[in-house]
Every structure is written in C-alpha cells, then in structure tokens.
Design a protein around this motif. Structure first.
Motif, PDB file in Angstrom:
ATOM      1  N   TYR A 103     142.331  57.608 -26.203  1.00 28.00           N
ATOM      2  CA  TYR A 103     141.543  58.558 -25.414  1.00 28.00           C
ATOM      3  C   TYR A 103     141.433  58.043 -23.986  1.00 28.00           C
ATOM      4  O   TYR A 103     140.565  57.216 -23.681  1.00 28.00           O
ATOM      5  N   PRO A 104     142.307  58.488 -23.099  1.00 27.25           N
ATOM      6  CA  PRO A 104     142.336  57.984 -21.717  1.00 27.25           C
ATOM      7  C   PRO A 104     141.002  58.079 -20.990  1.00 27.25           C
ATOM      8  O   PRO A 104     140.629  57.168 -20.248  1.00 27.25           O
ATOM      9  N   GLU A 105     140.284  59.184 -21.191  1.00 26.33           N
ATOM     10  CA  GLU A 105     138.999  59.345 -20.519  1.00 26.33           C
ATOM     11  C   GLU A 105     138.031  58.246 -20.938  1.00 26.33           C
ATOM     12  O   GLU A 105     137.341  57.649 -20.097  1.00 26.33           O
ATOM     13  N   LEU A 106     137.997  57.950 -22.217  1.00 24.79           N
ATOM     14  CA  LEU A 106     137.112  56.905 -22.735  1.00 24.79           C
ATOM     15  C   LEU A 106     137.521  55.544 -22.187  1.00 24.79           C
ATOM     16  O   LEU A 106     136.668  54.771 -21.720  1.00 24.79           O
ATOM     17  N   SER A 107     138.807  55.241 -22.222  1.00 30.90           N
ATOM     18  CA  SER A 107     139.293  53.951 -21.717  1.00 30.90           C
ATOM     19  C   SER A 107     138.961  53.771 -20.243  1.00 30.90           C
ATOM     20  O   SER A 107     138.562  52.687 -19.803  1.00 30.90           O
ATOM     21  N   THR A 108     139.106  54.840 -19.474  1.00 31.39           N
ATOM     22  CA  THR A 108     138.828  54.785 -18.040  1.00 31.39           C
ATOM     23  C   THR A 108     137.360  54.478 -17.768  1.00 31.39           C
ATOM     24  O   THR A 108     137.033  53.627 -16.918  1.00 31.39           O
ATOM     25  N   GLU A 109     136.470  55.148 -18.483  1.00 27.89           N
ATOM     26  CA  GLU A 109     135.043  54.947 -18.251  1.00 27.89           C
ATOM     27  C   GLU A 109     134.571  53.577 -18.729  1.00 27.89           C
ATOM     28  O   GLU A 109     133.707  52.954 -18.106  1.00 27.89           O
ATOM     29  N   ILE A 110     135.129  53.096 -19.839  1.00 28.62           N
ATOM     30  CA  ILE A 110     134.801  51.748 -20.311  1.00 28.62           C
ATOM     31  C   ILE A 110     135.193  50.718 -19.264  1.00 28.62           C
ATOM     32  O   ILE A 110     134.424  49.816 -18.919  1.00 28.62           O
ATOM     33  N   THR A 111     136.411  50.861 -18.754  1.00 35.73           N
ATOM     34  CA  THR A 111     136.921  49.914 -17.762  1.00 35.73           C
ATOM     35  C   THR A 111     136.097  49.948 -16.476  1.00 35.73           C
ATOM     36  O   THR A 111     135.784  48.905 -15.889  1.00 35.73           O
ATOM     37  N   LYS A 112     135.726  51.142 -16.044  1.00 36.24           N
ATOM     38  CA  LYS A 112     134.940  51.283 -14.814  1.00 36.24           C
ATOM     39  C   LYS A 112     133.599  50.555 -14.938  1.00 36.24           C
ATOM     40  O   LYS A 112     133.195  49.803 -14.043  1.00 36.24           O
ATOM     41  N   SER A 113     132.915  50.775 -16.062  1.00 41.41           N
ATOM     42  CA  SER A 113     131.617  50.131 -16.268  1.00 41.41           C
ATOM     43  C   SER A 113     131.763  48.615 -16.334  1.00 41.41           C
ATOM     44  O   SER A 113     130.995  47.874 -15.712  1.00 41.41           O
ATOM     45  N   PHE A 114     132.767  48.156 -17.085  1.00 40.84           N
ATOM     46  CA  PHE A 114     132.922  46.713 -17.252  1.00 40.84           C
ATOM     47  C   PHE A 114     133.290  46.035 -15.937  1.00 40.84           C
ATOM     48  O   PHE A 114     132.808  44.933 -15.645  1.00 40.84           O
ATOM     49  N   ARG A 115     134.138  46.663 -15.148  1.00 37.63           N
ATOM     50  CA  ARG A 115     134.540  46.050 -13.886  1.00 37.63           C
ATOM     51  C   ARG A 115     133.375  45.909 -12.917  1.00 37.63           C
ATOM     52  O   ARG A 115     133.285  44.916 -12.184  1.00 37.63           O
ATOM     53  N   LEU A 116     132.501  46.886 -12.885  1.00 38.25           N
ATOM     54  CA  LEU A 116     131.316  46.782 -12.032  1.00 38.25           C
ATOM     55  C   LEU A 116     130.449  45.603 -12.458  1.00 38.25           C
ATOM     56  O   LEU A 116     129.979  44.818 -11.628  1.00 38.25           O
ATOM     57  N   PHE A 117     130.255  45.478 -13.767  1.00 38.98           N
ATOM     58  CA  PHE A 117     129.480  44.364 -14.319  1.00 38.98           C
ATOM     59  C   PHE A 117     130.165  43.030 -14.031  1.00 38.98           C
ATOM     60  O   PHE A 117     129.541  42.089 -13.529  1.00 38.98           O
ATOM     61  N   ALA A 118     131.459  42.959 -14.347  1.00 43.74           N
ATOM     62  CA  ALA A 118     132.193  41.697 -14.186  1.00 43.74           C
ATOM     63  C   ALA A 118     132.231  41.252 -12.729  1.00 43.74           C
ATOM     64  O   ALA A 118     132.074  40.062 -12.427  1.00 43.74           O
ATOM     65  N   SER A 119     132.411  42.191 -11.828  1.00 43.96           N
ATOM     66  CA  SER A 119     132.487  41.837 -10.404  1.00 43.96           C
ATOM     67  C   SER A 119     131.195  41.204  -9.917  1.00 43.96           C
ATOM     68  O   SER A 119     131.222  40.252  -9.123  1.00 43.96           O
ATOM     69  N   SER A 120     130.072  41.703 -10.399  1.00 42.00           N
ATOM     70  CA  SER A 120     128.797  41.144  -9.956  1.00 42.00           C
ATOM     71  C   SER A 120     128.587  39.738 -10.496  1.00 42.00           C
ATOM     72  O   SER A 120     128.129  38.842  -9.778  1.00 42.00           O
TER      73      SER A 120
END
Length: 226
Positions: free
Chosen positions: A118-135
């Motif tokens: 599910y590309p939409e799901l994968s995209t949103e998971i990645t977006k959330s995690f990257r924001l967290f990881a970057s901080s």
C-alpha cells in the motif's frame, strides 16, 4: 448517524467513519458493510474505493500516520531547542497512542500484513518516522555522536516511545502495586533516554566496558575530529 458527503468525498467519509468505529467496536468487527450502513450508502459503494477490508484498513492507518506526521511537522518547524524537539517528538507518539487507542493499534499492530503493498501507507509511515528520526539525530549530533551511530540512537529512541505506548495501552504500566502516574513514567523514561544521549558516546562506552562480553561490544566513539 450517517456521515454527510457529496459526490467525490465518499472515500474520506468512510475513512473518518472507520476511525470512529475503531474506537467503538475495534478492528475485528469493522467491515465494509458496517461502514456502508453508517455512511448511508449501498453495500457495494465502499468496494469502489477500497480493495477489500485490508485496503480499507490500510487507508485508515495511512490517515492516522498522516495526522501523526502533521503533529511532528509542527514540532520540527518550531524554534525550540534540539533537546525540546526530540523530547516532544517522542512524547507526541505516546500521546497519540493514548488518544487514539484503536487507531494506533491498527497503525502499528499485525492486522495489516502486506504493508509495503500500500504505497499511501508506506509513504505516510516514512514521513512520520523521518521527522522523528531527524530530530533525535540533530540532538545527538549536537552532543558529538558520530554519524555512524545515529541509526542506533534513533532506534533506541523508537524503542522507548513505542515501548511506553504499547505498555500503557495494554494496561501493563504502571504496575498496580506501584504508586506512579502514567505521566510520571512517560516524562521520566523519555528524559532518562535523552540524558544518556546528552552525556555523549564516551559515557556509553564507559558503561559497556563494565558489562559482560565488553571485549566484543561495539564502540560508539566521539567524532574523530574533536
């Protein structure tokens, strides 16, 4: 009560109704037929928007991660310190889980097996995690951690926030024989992790040297140019 909708937004209406249903009846009782009835449409209507129940659940989970990412994006865009951002990124994950218990269980649980389908799901998971990881990474870099260690630091932070969320939602923390509030445990646990990051890699190495099998333990040295 039926969800009001007009031509073109039935998909969003069904997702919104599905999120409400997760908190009321749980994922196992949720079905396309149930949502069709709630939305006041024919039983066949949802099938035009979702590939079966799992497609529906993937869309609902993606919507949840989208909301979580939006909260994290606000934190990332703030003028707060790296420490404050890292703390809030971890805390908002726990708070999101507490507020949306049923949704969170769907988002992180085993119900959706083929998440990568599910590309939409994968995209949103990645977006959330990257924001967290970057901080978390930014805070670690300020404390002179090597870039090669940042992935481990991030995964440790993830373990803390996710461990807190799942223990709280399963009513396993705090223990009934211990007079602690959930807020106390959440604040202390995240702060303790961040204090370890603030202490630096050399402090971690001191601890590792005192552990069994310390000779085979990896080293997390400070930046070589310092």
């Amino acid at each position: 009560m039926s969800v009001p909708y007009h031509h073109g937004n039935l998909r969003n209406a069904l997702i919104a109704e599905g999120r409400r249903a997760l908190e009321e009846i749980g994922v196992h009782e949720l079905s396309l037929r149930y949502l069709a009835r709630k939305a006041g449409v024919s039983e066949a209507a949802p099938s035009h928007h979702f590939a079966g129940k799992e497609g529906l659940l993937a869309a609902i989970a993606a919507d949840g991660f989208r909301d979580l990412a939006a909260l994290r994006a606000t934190i990332a865009a703030s003028d707060e310190t790296a420490l404050s951002k890292a703390y809030r990124m971890m805390r908002v994950y726990v708070e999101f889980a507490q507020r949306y218990n049923g949704l969170f269980e769907l988002m992180v649980g085993p119900r959706i097996v083929a998440r990568d389908s599910y590309p939409e799901l994968s995209t949103e998971i990645t977006k959330s995690f990257r924001l967290f990881a970057s901080s978390v990474e930014q805070f670690a870099l300020e404390k002179q951690w090597e870039e090669q260690s940042l992935t481990l630091v991030t995964h440790a932070a993830w373990s803390v926030e996710h461990g807190l969320a799942t223990l709280i939602l399963s009513d396993r923390m705090p223990r009934s024989d211990k007079p602690l509030s959930i807020d106390q445990v959440v604040e202390f646990s995240i702060s303790m992790f961040l204090s370890a990051v603030a202490a630096g890699a050399s402090s971690l190495e001191d601890v590792i040297r005192q552990l069994p099998d310390s000779e085979t333990a990896p080293k997390w040295g400070l930046k070589s140019d310092l």
